[in-house]
Scaffold this motif. Structure first.
Motif, PDB file in Angstrom:
ATOM      1  N   LYS B   2       3.152   2.737   6.250  1.00 46.05           N
ATOM      2  CA  LYS B   2       2.701   1.500   5.603  1.00 46.05           C
ATOM      3  C   LYS B   2       2.843   1.631   4.086  1.00 46.05           C
ATOM      4  O   LYS B   2       2.087   2.378   3.450  1.00 46.05           O
ATOM      5  CB  LYS B   2       1.266   1.188   5.993  1.00 46.05           C
ATOM      6  CG  LYS B   2       1.155   0.808   7.460  1.00 46.05           C
ATOM      7  CD  LYS B   2      -0.276   0.667   7.922  1.00 46.05           C
ATOM      8  CE  LYS B   2      -0.293   0.522   9.443  1.00 46.05           C
ATOM      9  NZ  LYS B   2      -1.644   0.542   9.991  1.00 46.05           N
ATOM     10  N   ASP B  96       1.353   6.865   3.584  1.00 41.30           N
ATOM     11  CA  ASP B  96       1.159   5.457   3.245  1.00 41.30           C
ATOM     12  C   ASP B  96       0.802   5.368   1.771  1.00 41.30           C
ATOM     13  O   ASP B  96       0.077   6.222   1.240  1.00 41.30           O
ATOM     14  CB  ASP B  96       0.009   4.864   4.074  1.00 41.30           C
ATOM     15  CG  ASP B  96       0.355   4.804   5.562  1.00 41.30           C
ATOM     16  OD1 ASP B  96       1.528   5.053   5.904  1.00 41.30           O
ATOM     17  OD2 ASP B  96      -0.549   4.502   6.364  1.00 41.30           O
ATOM     18  N   HIS B 112      10.776  -1.368   5.059  1.00 38.49           N
ATOM     19  CA  HIS B 112      10.057  -2.628   5.251  1.00 38.49           C
ATOM     20  C   HIS B 112       8.644  -2.608   4.667  1.00 38.49           C
ATOM     21  O   HIS B 112       7.655  -2.766   5.395  1.00 38.49           O
ATOM     22  CB  HIS B 112      10.006  -2.996   6.733  1.00 38.49           C
ATOM     23  CG  HIS B 112      11.374  -3.101   7.326  1.00 38.49           C
ATOM     24  ND1 HIS B 112      12.289  -4.060   6.960  1.00 38.49           N
ATOM     25  CD2 HIS B 112      12.021  -2.317   8.221  1.00 38.49           C
ATOM     26  CE1 HIS B 112      13.417  -3.881   7.605  1.00 38.49           C
ATOM     27  NE2 HIS B 112      13.294  -2.828   8.380  1.00 38.49           N
ATOM     28  N   LYS B 196      -2.754  -7.026   9.041  1.00 37.17           N
ATOM     29  CA  LYS B 196      -2.265  -7.895  10.130  1.00 37.17           C
ATOM     30  C   LYS B 196      -0.738  -7.929  10.127  1.00 37.17           C
ATOM     31  O   LYS B 196      -0.094  -7.987  11.179  1.00 37.17           O
ATOM     32  CB  LYS B 196      -2.838  -9.303   9.983  1.00 37.17           C
ATOM     33  CG  LYS B 196      -4.330  -9.312  10.279  1.00 37.17           C
ATOM     34  CD  LYS B 196      -4.882 -10.709  10.428  1.00 37.17           C
ATOM     35  CE  LYS B 196      -6.396 -10.662  10.596  1.00 37.17           C
ATOM     36  NZ  LYS B 196      -6.839  -9.964  11.815  1.00 37.17           N
ATOM     37  N   PHE B 198       1.281  -5.472   9.192  1.00 44.61           N
ATOM     38  CA  PHE B 198       1.779  -4.223   9.770  1.00 44.61           C
ATOM     39  C   PHE B 198       1.470  -4.158  11.275  1.00 44.61           C
ATOM     40  O   PHE B 198       2.283  -3.663  12.049  1.00 44.61           O
ATOM     41  CB  PHE B 198       1.197  -3.010   9.029  1.00 44.61           C
ATOM     42  CG  PHE B 198       1.843  -2.783   7.679  1.00 44.61           C
ATOM     43  CD1 PHE B 198       3.213  -2.561   7.562  1.00 44.61           C
ATOM     44  CD2 PHE B 198       1.081  -2.771   6.520  1.00 44.61           C
ATOM     45  CE1 PHE B 198       3.813  -2.343   6.325  1.00 44.61           C
ATOM     46  CE2 PHE B 198       1.682  -2.553   5.272  1.00 44.61           C
ATOM     47  CZ  PHE B 198       3.048  -2.352   5.183  1.00 44.61           C
ATOM     48  N   ASP B 199       0.313  -4.678  11.680  1.00 39.53           N
ATOM     49  CA  ASP B 199      -0.030  -4.710  13.113  1.00 39.53           C
ATOM     50  C   ASP B 199       1.036  -5.471  13.894  1.00 39.53           C
ATOM     51  O   ASP B 199       1.457  -5.075  14.966  1.00 39.53           O
ATOM     52  CB  ASP B 199      -1.376  -5.425  13.340  1.00 39.53           C
ATOM     53  CG  ASP B 199      -2.551  -4.582  12.859  1.00 39.53           C
ATOM     54  OD1 ASP B 199      -2.333  -3.414  12.532  1.00 39.53           O
ATOM     55  OD2 ASP B 199      -3.672  -5.128  12.808  1.00 39.53           O
ATOM     56  N   ARG B 201       4.030  -5.768  13.384  1.00 42.34           N
ATOM     57  CA  ARG B 201       5.333  -5.085  13.414  1.00 42.34           C
ATOM     58  C   ARG B 201       5.348  -3.927  14.394  1.00 42.34           C
ATOM     59  O   ARG B 201       6.409  -3.401  14.718  1.00 42.34           O
ATOM     60  CB  ARG B 201       5.645  -4.554  12.003  1.00 42.34           C
ATOM     61  CG  ARG B 201       6.288  -5.561  11.080  1.00 42.34           C
ATOM     62  CD  ARG B 201       7.567  -4.983  10.519  1.00 42.34           C
ATOM     63  NE  ARG B 201       7.359  -3.618  10.126  1.00 42.34           N
ATOM     64  CZ  ARG B 201       6.972  -3.226   8.917  1.00 42.34           C
ATOM     65  NH1 ARG B 201       6.818  -4.107   7.974  1.00 42.34           N
ATOM     66  NH2 ARG B 201       6.764  -1.951   8.649  1.00 42.34           N
ATOM     67  N   GLU B 202       4.153  -3.517  14.827  1.00 42.44           N
ATOM     68  CA  GLU B 202       4.110  -2.303  15.669  1.00 42.44           C
ATOM     69  C   GLU B 202       4.464  -2.577  17.117  1.00 42.44           C
ATOM     70  O   GLU B 202       4.379  -3.695  17.586  1.00 42.44           O
ATOM     71  CB  GLU B 202       2.699  -1.675  15.573  1.00 42.44           C
ATOM     72  CG  GLU B 202       2.618  -0.741  14.375  1.00 42.44           C
ATOM     73  CD  GLU B 202       1.172  -0.403  13.988  1.00 42.44           C
ATOM     74  OE1 GLU B 202       0.257  -0.759  14.738  1.00 42.44           O
ATOM     75  OE2 GLU B 202       1.002   0.194  12.922  1.00 42.44           O
TER      76      GLU B 202
END
Lengths: 202, 202
Positions: B2, B96, B112, B196, B198-199, B201-202
């Motif tokens: 991140k 991160d 990203h 949210k 990054f969430d 994208r997982e």
């Protein structure tokens, strides 16, 4: 007086953000009501007005323009937009609200609205258009052409009345790229952010 | 992985947002460490590098440029910036982090990052500069000149390596106008918003 205006690229989800924000905050969402009020005052068709008033003056179809017997399409467009501005001011004066598009950021500038601009990558906008069937039977190339044409008209109309250009970040409090964003998930955060902005002003 | 990058207009509070975000999230804040690492690798003075690497190649003072005996100032600037990019990539790979400026949005594009751009009205930037004594003894006109000059250099350096222009919203996930915003108050909201993203994208 808490007014939130939302400018947006076509297909970026700006209207969804506007509707959800208004619902979350429990305040008025102004959209179709504006065209309805203009329709009442002008005796013109509401659906026609919806198209013209949302997408801007460069978008008036010739077939409609011909139906104005006494005045030219251009001056009539200007008259309609002026009427819309009047309606927006009247409605915004009544209660806290969210207004999507329609140059509301400029029209209501003196009331210091929280101004959001919503945008997205082209691929993301194409997908959104397909999902909501705006792009039915259209190729990607045709959707892109449609998106660009609508945004061009929005910009042209907006910039007639605004001191900052449509989509230029200097004219907004927050610019949100919805690419890769789950819109429902960010609504409570946006609402709180906007609340802090208005709190700071009191 | 991140990574949060923060581009910003001088005087807009971008660095404050970066520091506070990193602290709130408990992740690494990369800033002076980058110039320190470049200094170690080049035997150049850290304070000098801080100025050059942060404010861009068009900002190298002649007195410093003269101290490079064998190569021209321009090629030396390019070499320093390339070295900085290498250091940024190495450091960002470790944990991160939040990186302010330094073209990190472009350098780390393949990872990203969540890219923020921070900006503000001129009056608000002038006030911020005065508060932090950047504008000591300067008139408003002189501060404005300084702000514009630094931003111009940042843009020039950024745009050498980026496919989207410095400050152009299309190159960022979120653009924040800090005019009238209480920065500490929005940090938790920003952190959650980014989480949210990054969430998703997982």
């Amino acid at each position: 007086m808490k007014i939130i205006t939302i400018g947006r690229e076509f297909g970026s989800g700006g209207r969804e953000i506007g509707k959800r924000l208004a619902e979350f905050l429990g305040i008025t969402y102004l959209d179709g009501e504006i065209a309805e009020a203009v329709a009442r005052e002008t005796n013109l068709d509401k659906n026609y007005l919806d198209t013209v008033l949302e997408n801007g003056i460069s978008d008036i179809p010739v077939s409609y323009a011909h139906s104005f017997s006494r005045i030219s399409p251009v001056s009539d467009s200007a008259r309609l937009i002026a009427k819309q501005h009047k309606v927006i001011k009247e409605m915004a004066a009544k209660s806290d609200c969210v207004i999507v598009g329609r140059g509301a950021d400029a029209v209501l500038g003196s009331l210091h609205p929280f101004r959001i601009f919503v945008y997205a990558d082209m691929q993301s906008k194409i997908e959104r258009c397909r999902k909501r069937s705006d792009g039915e039977n259209l190729s990607d190339k045709e959707i892109i052409k449609k998106l660009k044409s609508i945004d061009k008209a929005r910009k042209a109309t907006h910039d007639l009345y605004s001191s900052t250009p449509w989509g230029d970040k200097s004219g907004y409090e927050l610019c949100i790229n919805t690419t890769g964003i789950d819109i429902p998930a960010i609504i409570p955060l946006l609402a709180e952010y906007i609340g802090k902005f208005f709190d700071g002003r009191e």
